[in-house]
Design a protein around this motif. Sequence first.
Motif, PDB file in Angstrom:
ATOM      1  N   SER A   1       9.535  -8.826   4.794  1.00 33.09           N
ATOM      2  CA  SER A   1      10.872  -8.245   4.624  1.00 33.09           C
ATOM      3  C   SER A   1      11.942  -9.292   4.892  1.00 33.09           C
ATOM      4  O   SER A   1      11.695 -10.350   5.485  1.00 33.09           O
ATOM      5  CB  SER A   1      11.064  -7.050   5.568  1.00 33.09           C
ATOM      6  OG  SER A   1      10.906  -7.452   6.917  1.00 33.09           O
TER       7      SER A   1
ATOM      8  N   PRO B   1      12.243  -4.706   1.829  1.00 30.57           N
ATOM      9  CA  PRO B   1      10.920  -5.286   1.602  1.00 30.57           C
ATOM     10  C   PRO B   1      10.972  -6.344   0.506  1.00 30.57           C
ATOM     11  O   PRO B   1      11.770  -6.257  -0.426  1.00 30.57           O
ATOM     12  CB  PRO B   1      10.093  -4.075   1.162  1.00 30.57           C
ATOM     13  CG  PRO B   1      11.085  -3.142   0.547  1.00 30.57           C
ATOM     14  CD  PRO B   1      12.355  -3.322   1.328  1.00 30.57           C
TER      15      PRO B   1
ATOM     16  N   LEU C   1       9.046  -7.892  -2.530  1.00 29.20           N
ATOM     17  CA  LEU C   1       7.987  -7.528  -3.465  1.00 29.20           C
ATOM     18  C   LEU C   1       7.695  -8.699  -4.398  1.00 29.20           C
ATOM     19  O   LEU C   1       8.493  -9.641  -4.518  1.00 29.20           O
ATOM     20  CB  LEU C   1       8.395  -6.299  -4.276  1.00 29.20           C
ATOM     21  CG  LEU C   1       8.881  -5.080  -3.479  1.00 29.20           C
ATOM     22  CD1 LEU C   1       9.273  -3.953  -4.428  1.00 29.20           C
ATOM     23  CD2 LEU C   1       7.814  -4.623  -2.513  1.00 29.20           C
TER      24      LEU C   1
ATOM     25  N   GLU D   1      -1.217  -6.386  -3.624  1.00 23.13           N
ATOM     26  CA  GLU D   1       0.098  -5.892  -3.220  1.00 23.13           C
ATOM     27  C   GLU D   1       0.122  -4.372  -3.282  1.00 23.13           C
ATOM     28  O   GLU D   1      -0.420  -3.773  -4.214  1.00 23.13           O
ATOM     29  CB  GLU D   1       1.196  -6.460  -4.122  1.00 23.13           C
ATOM     30  CG  GLU D   1       2.592  -5.982  -3.743  1.00 23.13           C
ATOM     31  CD  GLU D   1       3.684  -6.553  -4.638  1.00 23.13           C
ATOM     32  OE1 GLU D   1       4.867  -6.242  -4.394  1.00 23.13           O
ATOM     33  OE2 GLU D   1       3.344  -7.294  -5.583  1.00 23.13           O
ATOM     34  N   HIS D   2       0.747  -3.758  -2.294  1.00 26.28           N
ATOM     35  CA  HIS D   2       0.888  -2.310  -2.250  1.00 26.28           C
ATOM     36  C   HIS D   2       2.364  -1.990  -2.082  1.00 26.28           C
ATOM     37  O   HIS D   2       3.041  -2.571  -1.236  1.00 26.28           O
ATOM     38  CB  HIS D   2       0.120  -1.707  -1.073  1.00 26.28           C
ATOM     39  CG  HIS D   2      -1.314  -2.136  -0.992  1.00 26.28           C
ATOM     40  ND1 HIS D   2      -2.345  -1.370  -1.454  1.00 26.28           N
ATOM     41  CD2 HIS D   2      -1.869  -3.262  -0.487  1.00 26.28           C
ATOM     42  CE1 HIS D   2      -3.486  -1.997  -1.242  1.00 26.28           C
ATOM     43  NE2 HIS D   2      -3.224  -3.145  -0.650  1.00 26.28           N
ATOM     44  N   SER D   3       2.851  -1.047  -2.854  1.00 25.57           N
ATOM     45  CA  SER D   3       4.254  -0.655  -2.715  1.00 25.57           C
ATOM     46  C   SER D   3       4.424   0.792  -3.128  1.00 25.57           C
ATOM     47  O   SER D   3       3.585   1.356  -3.848  1.00 25.57           O
ATOM     48  CB  SER D   3       5.167  -1.545  -3.564  1.00 25.57           C
ATOM     49  OG  SER D   3       4.845  -1.432  -4.932  1.00 25.57           O
ATOM     50  N   THR D   4       5.528   1.383  -2.665  1.00 29.93           N
ATOM     51  CA  THR D   4       5.834   2.760  -3.032  1.00 29.93           C
ATOM     52  C   THR D   4       6.066   2.849  -4.528  1.00 29.93           C
ATOM     53  O   THR D   4       6.770   2.025  -5.109  1.00 29.93           O
ATOM     54  CB  THR D   4       7.092   3.246  -2.294  1.00 29.93           C
ATOM     55  OG1 THR D   4       6.864   3.137  -0.887  1.00 29.93           O
ATOM     56  CG2 THR D   4       7.417   4.684  -2.638  1.00 29.93           C
TER      57      THR D   4
ATOM     58  N   ASN E   1       0.995   7.101  -2.278  1.00 28.62           N
ATOM     59  CA  ASN E   1       1.105   5.729  -1.809  1.00 28.62           C
ATOM     60  C   ASN E   1      -0.225   5.262  -1.244  1.00 28.62           C
ATOM     61  O   ASN E   1      -1.117   6.067  -0.951  1.00 28.62           O
ATOM     62  CB  ASN E   1       2.202   5.622  -0.745  1.00 28.62           C
ATOM     63  CG  ASN E   1       3.571   5.948  -1.301  1.00 28.62           C
ATOM     64  OD1 ASN E   1       3.846   5.684  -2.458  1.00 28.62           O
ATOM     65  ND2 ASN E   1       4.429   6.538  -0.476  1.00 28.62           N
TER      66      ASN E   1
ATOM     67  N   HIS F   1       5.197  -0.731   2.020  1.00 29.61           N
ATOM     68  CA  HIS F   1       5.247  -1.967   1.234  1.00 29.61           C
ATOM     69  C   HIS F   1       4.500  -3.050   2.002  1.00 29.61           C
ATOM     70  O   HIS F   1       4.982  -3.526   3.028  1.00 29.61           O
ATOM     71  CB  HIS F   1       6.695  -2.411   1.003  1.00 29.61           C
ATOM     72  CG  HIS F   1       7.560  -1.364   0.367  1.00 29.61           C
ATOM     73  ND1 HIS F   1       7.751  -1.271  -0.986  1.00 29.61           N
ATOM     74  CD2 HIS F   1       8.278  -0.369   0.915  1.00 29.61           C
ATOM     75  CE1 HIS F   1       8.564  -0.255  -1.244  1.00 29.61           C
ATOM     76  NE2 HIS F   1       8.896   0.316  -0.103  1.00 29.61           N
ATOM     77  N   TYR F   2       3.349  -3.452   1.522  1.00 32.98           N
ATOM     78  CA  TYR F   2       2.585  -4.454   2.249  1.00 32.98           C
ATOM     79  C   TYR F   2       1.628  -5.181   1.314  1.00 32.98           C
ATOM     80  O   TYR F   2       1.374  -4.765   0.185  1.00 32.98           O
ATOM     81  CB  TYR F   2       1.818  -3.831   3.417  1.00 32.98           C
ATOM     82  CG  TYR F   2       0.740  -2.840   3.029  1.00 32.98           C
ATOM     83  CD1 TYR F   2      -0.595  -3.224   2.945  1.00 32.98           C
ATOM     84  CD2 TYR F   2       1.044  -1.512   2.765  1.00 32.98           C
ATOM     85  CE1 TYR F   2      -1.590  -2.320   2.604  1.00 32.98           C
ATOM     86  CE2 TYR F   2       0.072  -0.608   2.417  1.00 32.98           C
ATOM     87  CZ  TYR F   2      -1.250  -1.004   2.337  1.00 32.98           C
ATOM     88  OH  TYR F   2      -2.224  -0.112   1.994  1.00 32.98           O
TER      89      TYR F   2
END
Length: 614
Positions: free
Chosen positions: A50, A55, A57, A80-83, A111, A398-399
């Motif tokens: 962040s 966050p 991305l 990558e994971h995000s909303t 999610n 978001h990670y």
Amino acid sequence: MRLCSFLGTVAIVAIAGSLLAAGKPSQTSATQTPMYRSTTRAVVVDVVVSKGDNPILGLHKQDFQVLEDGKPQRVDFFEEHSTRALPAGAVVSLPKMPAGVYTNVPPAPENDSVNVLLLDALNTDKEDQSYVHNQIMQFLKTMQPGTRTAIFTLSSQLRMLQGFTSDSSTLVAALNDPKFGDMPTKADESRSRQDKIDDVDHIAKMAMMLDAPAAIEATQAFQQDFAAFQGEQRVTMTLEALQNLARYLGNVPGRKNLIWFSSSFPVTVFPRVGENQHPNQMNTASMKDYSKVVRETADLLTVSKIAVYPIGAEGVMTEHVFTADVGGGLTDYEGNEPGNTAASAKNGCMDCYVHENGARSDKIMAMEQLAADTGGKAFFNTNDLNAATQKAISDGAHYYTLVYTPTNKKMDGSYRRIEVKVPEAKYTLAYRHGYNADDAANLVRTAAETNPLHGLMMRGMPDATQILYAARVVPENPQPAANTAHAGKNAKLTGPTTRYAIDLMIRWTDMKLDAAPDGAHTGKVQIELLAYDRDGHALNWTGGTQEMSIKPDIYAAIQKSGVPVHLEIDLPSDKDVYLETGVYDQETGRAGTLEVPLPKQTSALASSAALPTK
């Protein structure tokens, strides 16, 4: 259990046609992410990147550097994971279900992370518990669609109020349930500020009554011993609760955000030798050695991919030194008497300020260490717990997942420091800063060798959606005779029961059905039912594995509506029941699960409104 040779009733076919034939939401990539298992030496690190509150991305594998104990590591897996962005109108209400019909089709894209709200009454004053309750209610009213959340409470024991759901109305109902919901409580093991103030007042009254010094000293010793005993109990119970949560969440794919509301945090997670620790209760000489249970807790949190987000339940940290309930400034805000009355009065109660500020600093350090060690973020000194909760969930949504095989392959139990960098930019990174090189493979058992559905069908687990299906769950009409053998595999089932008919309609495209030379289609599917009471005790169960050989005419019908399955099970009619249903394709390893709540007060009503079962 039987695979039906018919297409079921009108209701189940209608729901299958409207839902199961629809486009399937994109699957969460978390189901593909490997879990940390020390026997495979794969270390999983979830990294939140962040800048300020925003966050970052779109980073790539080559943007990251990973080091373990200062030595570079090669990243074997990156994701990558995000909303998921929801355009206007994307969240469409599901069709109104016929009576007794349910589905595991998610109403919104899910999610890759889930959220647990832990309301800690063991370590929180009652007035703070009420404030947390109100703030969570505000959060639930504006919770974003697709946010999978569960609510647990901790008092004398860990208790689930509501399992994972993205339905905010269900969460609100569970929180406000007059019988089972969240009510301000005081566990016998907890010790509030008022308890400490009362102890000091008691000693003051003894002094005013000119009691013998020996009697006063004996009373003080008793108070200290009892306070230490309560402290030990709280630490033990808190660690036990974290372990139970970790074992429960170990079967949930993806990142787990544990949002922990408490007035105090009496435990550390990774006590690192040679590094500064916050001076909390666990490091006090009078407390017993918790090193073993702390290590077990840390390993469980690591294996289960849990990030802790501590939130201070008391809100803004105010000065208590000169409030009326602390004797005009002669005790600190914890009710401790820093020195004798004359000395405290002479120095303007400077000792009180020192003790209060020290205790506040210790708490903040404890919260920040919990967050840093697990990859979360601490929120303190704020009255807006609603906003803090939203930020915690947003932060954990978001990670990036990085997996590496350590160059140091020794399993010697030492603490391994992890460092993750994005060298080309000035970002803030939150991630798990290390792990214990323990053989943690058996800490979280999925029982995949014997029953791949077992871990997914515990009470309150989020619905698995790799296989979509609809389920009609209604009492048999008429009910079997009183002397009829029980349906189900629990031979010890006693008391009044109701027999339920369960009809599943499984989306056929989610299953592997191979064409045979004779024109039939074959497959192998496992269907399970497992019923729990509110406390998670198994009541009855049934099911098994079915070898399928589907004739061409039946296969043509299945392509229009789905694969039908019929089961029957007897369930207690005098208590709330939570029926877990599960489908597992033996050929692909895909699974679908669905929890159906069956409140006891609706049994009689359901019997009279039951749809025909044949």
